[in-house]
Every structure is written in C-alpha cells, then in structure tokens.
Design a protein around this motif. Sequence first.
Motif, short mmCIF file in Angstrom:
data_model
loop_
_atom_site.label_atom_id
_atom_site.label_comp_id
_atom_site.label_asym_id
_atom_site.label_seq_id
_atom_site.Cartn_x
_atom_site.Cartn_y
_atom_site.Cartn_z
N PRO A 112 11.87 10.65 -42.36
CA PRO A 112 11.16 11.92 -42.20
C PRO A 112 12.05 13.15 -42.36
CG PRO A 112 10.41 10.37 -40.57
CD PRO A 112 11.58 9.72 -41.25
N ALA A 113 13.31 13.05 -41.92
CA ALA A 113 14.24 14.18 -42.09
C ALA A 113 14.56 14.40 -43.56
CB ALA A 113 15.52 13.91 -41.31
N LEU A 114 14.71 13.31 -44.31
CA LEU A 114 14.98 13.44 -45.74
C LEU A 114 13.74 13.95 -46.46
CD1 LEU A 114 16.81 13.14 -48.15
CD2 LEU A 114 16.32 10.67 -48.17
N ARG A 115 12.58 13.50 -46.04
CA ARG A 115 11.33 14.00 -46.63
C ARG A 115 11.20 15.51 -46.39
NH1 ARG A 115 8.10 11.01 -44.13
NH2 ARG A 115 7.63 9.47 -45.74
N ALA A 116 11.51 15.94 -45.19
CA ALA A 116 11.42 17.37 -44.87
C ALA A 116 12.38 18.18 -45.74
CB ALA A 116 11.73 17.59 -43.39
N ALA A 117 13.58 17.63 -45.98
CA ALA A 117 14.56 18.33 -46.81
C ALA A 117 14.08 18.44 -48.26
CB ALA A 117 15.90 17.62 -46.75
N LEU A 118 13.47 17.36 -48.75
CA LEU A 118 13.00 17.36 -50.14
C LEU A 118 11.80 18.29 -50.34
CD1 LEU A 118 13.18 13.55 -50.98
CD2 LEU A 118 14.56 15.35 -52.02
N THR A 119 11.00 18.45 -49.31
CA THR A 119 9.79 19.26 -49.45
C THR A 119 9.92 20.63 -48.79
OG1 THR A 119 8.89 18.21 -47.45
CG2 THR A 119 8.31 17.22 -49.57
N ASP A 120 11.13 21.03 -48.47
CA ASP A 120 11.38 22.34 -47.85
C ASP A 120 11.23 23.43 -48.91
OD1 ASP A 120 12.24 24.57 -46.51
OD2 ASP A 120 14.10 23.66 -45.76
N TYR A 121 10.23 24.28 -48.76
CA TYR A 121 10.00 25.33 -49.75
C TYR A 121 11.20 26.25 -49.93
CZ TYR A 121 9.56 28.98 -46.21
OH TYR A 121 9.84 29.88 -45.20
N ARG A 122 12.02 26.36 -48.89
CA ARG A 122 13.17 27.27 -48.96
C ARG A 122 14.20 26.79 -49.97
NH1 ARG A 122 14.49 27.17 -42.69
NH2 ARG A 122 14.06 24.99 -43.19
N GLN A 123 14.17 25.49 -50.30
CA GLN A 123 15.10 24.97 -51.30
C GLN A 123 14.65 25.36 -52.71
OE1 GLN A 123 17.54 24.15 -49.88
NE2 GLN A 123 17.33 22.57 -48.31
N LEU A 124 13.38 25.73 -52.84
CA LEU A 124 12.82 25.99 -54.17
C LEU A 124 12.72 27.47 -54.50
CD1 LEU A 124 9.89 23.42 -54.02
CD2 LEU A 124 12.20 23.08 -54.90
N ALA A 178 24.32 21.75 -50.80
CA ALA A 178 24.42 21.82 -52.27
C ALA A 178 23.55 22.94 -52.82
CB ALA A 178 24.02 20.48 -52.88
N HIS A 179 22.36 23.13 -52.26
CA HIS A 179 21.50 24.24 -52.69
C HIS A 179 22.16 25.58 -52.35
CE1 HIS A 179 17.70 22.87 -54.34
NE2 HIS A 179 17.73 21.84 -53.51
N HIS A 180 22.76 25.66 -51.18
CA HIS A 180 23.43 26.89 -50.76
C HIS A 180 24.58 27.23 -51.72
CE1 HIS A 180 24.77 30.08 -48.32
NE2 HIS A 180 25.70 29.44 -47.62
N ALA A 181 25.35 26.22 -52.09
CA ALA A 181 26.48 26.43 -53.01
C ALA A 181 25.98 26.88 -54.39
CB ALA A 181 27.29 25.15 -53.14
#
Length: 404
Positions: free
Chosen positions: A85-97, A145-148
């Motif tokens: 669930p934590a990995l799912r949340a990271a993959l679907t986090d709108y802030r990453q997109l 990685a997204h932050h970098a």
Amino acid sequence: MASNLTIGQRIAWYRRRRGLSQEVLAGLVGRTTDWLSKVENDRISLDRLSVIKSIANALDVSLGDLLAEPSLFEWSDDRGSHSIPALRAALTDYRQLSPMAVRIGQEEPPSSAGLASEIAEVWKAYQSSLYTKVVERLPVLLAEAHHAERFSHGDARHAALGVLGQVYHAAASILTKVGEADLAWIAAERGLAYAQESRSQVVTVSLLRSVTHALLANGRYDAAIQLTSDAAALLDDDLPKATPDLLSVYGTLFLAGSMAAARAEDRATTRAFLAEAQESATRLGTDANHAWTAFGPTNVAIHRVATAIELGDIQVAIDIGPKLDTSALPIERRVRHALAVAHALSLWNRTDEALATLLDAEKMAPEQVRYHYLGRQLVLSWIRRQKGKPSFQLTDLARRLRIV
C-alpha cells in the motif's frame, strides 16, 4: 477470495458467478465438459498460461484473478506494517506528476550519484530475493528521485531522469513478482517515459523490457511480442558496436519476448527470439550481470526450459532443467529456475523430486517462493492429490506459505 484456492477452484468460482454451466464454458475454450470438470476438481493441473489465459478471457476476468491474489508481506518490528500500500500510494501520488507540487523550503535534493548508489542497493536486494527490503525502500527512493529530477538542469537532469526510470523499473519488477499486475503496468509505463527523456539507450531498453514483463503479467502476449520486435528494430544500427550493457539489455529483451511468444503458442517466434538472445549471449561470452540483467548463456538456457513448459514440451524441460548449473547467477534467477523445474517434475508425476526442489529453493529465497503464485499452486495441488494424510514436509511448507 481466499488465497488457498487452486486455479481450478477459482475457475469454478468465477464460472458460477458468471452463471455459466461447465458445458458452456468448455465450449467457449474449445474443450470438453469432462476436461473442465477435471480441472475444477484438481484432477488435471493447468500447466500452461496460454490455456489459463483463454479461460480468463472466456470468463471476462484478468489472468491475475485466476492465478491468485497478491501475497501479503510479513510485518516486523523494524519494518513496521507498511508495504505494498505504501508503494501504491507513492506511485499514485499526484504530487509526483505535477510540476506545481514543489514544496517551498524543501531540502536540497540528493545527488544523482547518491541516488544511483541507492538504486544499486535496491537491485542487489531484488536479485537476492529480499522482496520486503525492496518494497520498504522504494517509496522513499521514488520521492527522492522525483525531487532530484525537478531541481536538476542540463546533463545533470538527464542523469536524474535515468535514475528515476530505473527506480520505476525496480518498482515494476517487484510488483510483477508479487502479483500486482496493474500497478506494475503503471510503474513500467511511467518509467519508460522518464527513460526516454534521459537519452540513455541502456536505460530506455531496460524499461522497454520492463513494459514487456508488465504486458506478460497482464496476459497481453501479442502486444509483448510486437513490442519486442519494435524495440529491437530501433537498435539494429547500434548492435555491431554494442557495449556489454547494451548487449545484455538487448538479449534480455528477447528473453522476455520469448516467454510472450511461448504463452501465445507461437513456436516459430519463440525459437527466433531465443536464437537472437543466444547470439547476444555468445557475443558477451560469459554469464554476467551488466545493467542488473543477469544475462548470459545460462539465462538463455533457463528461458529454454521456461518456454518449453509454456509450450507443453515437458520432456524438453525435464531433459535440460535439472542438469542446468545456475550457481553463478543471482539468487532470484536461480530460484525462478528451480520453481520451473519443480513445475516440470510435478507435471511428470515426480512429486517427491518436485517437492525436494521447491524446498531447496525455499532455503535460498523464502520470500520469493512464498510470494510467487507457482510455489503456492504447486503445494496446493500436491496436498489435494494426496489420498492419505500429507507428509509433514508438505504440510509444514504449506503453513510457511500461508495456504493452510
């Protein structure tokens, strides 16, 4: 649905939910009612994913619905209770997109070199079949990685994009292993987009292979075959001067494609893809692990066994599989091959040898055996075939796999 149902029992469950008789479903897949009855009652084991996929299509369910639910990761005091669930949340986090999601006052991003070192540790854990460790680390690494990538420019940004693509690749790989096919597709597709932006040929081909594996996990065999051919065509001009890294990812692309062709029951394409992979392995000259591929002659041989099983050529798998020395390869490859050998031995009614093979594999990589659908299904089928009380070894293994 409970995870202790065999594939045959799952078919019966979905068939009844669809309101179909055995006669109707058997007709839809071109089989006899007697055959389907034996499948549903575990008197016939379904040994080929192509057949399982045809039944899934007839029932209008996914391949994963018939294979099993994803397994639950173990909780522990040091790792807590956050896993898939934590990995799912990271993959679907709108802030990453969204580029608008940069936080004010956010700390300096990690360097590409530091991130590359971290993703290397993740791949080491993956190839050592330490799946819980991989899943634990990936959500944080994905955010880093997204932050970098957001705060990098020029060549540094290309390097950061390459690392970001690799993080998504690792996510897609582990999600495929534990049965999260839909999430694996999201990770692979997103990773490919970042890989292409990175301008790294090796990372891009690696992600194309990841997409191929995601297509396989979702039962889209024809699309996986086509992707393999299309991706290979893009590399034609570069192959004569290919580096070991490029040669390895190119070879593993064809290995993934060979599995898709075998599951599509396309023997000619299976042979052609294996031959292409063999040529790359011959050029490489030895088993290696360039770009985390574990590619070389032995991995090609492993896929000859695996594709033989998918095509129903069990004698070929029996002749090659048990004799193959995989000791030089990473544990993940060795154990996946052991699962295939156990499967082939089981289909040949050599259950005692199959159980011994599975137990040896479990000693090397308990997490991999526990989370792979094949290990669970083999144990379930052996228990249900027993006329008397199952052996202590078999019962104890079933308990460890959480299926009794």
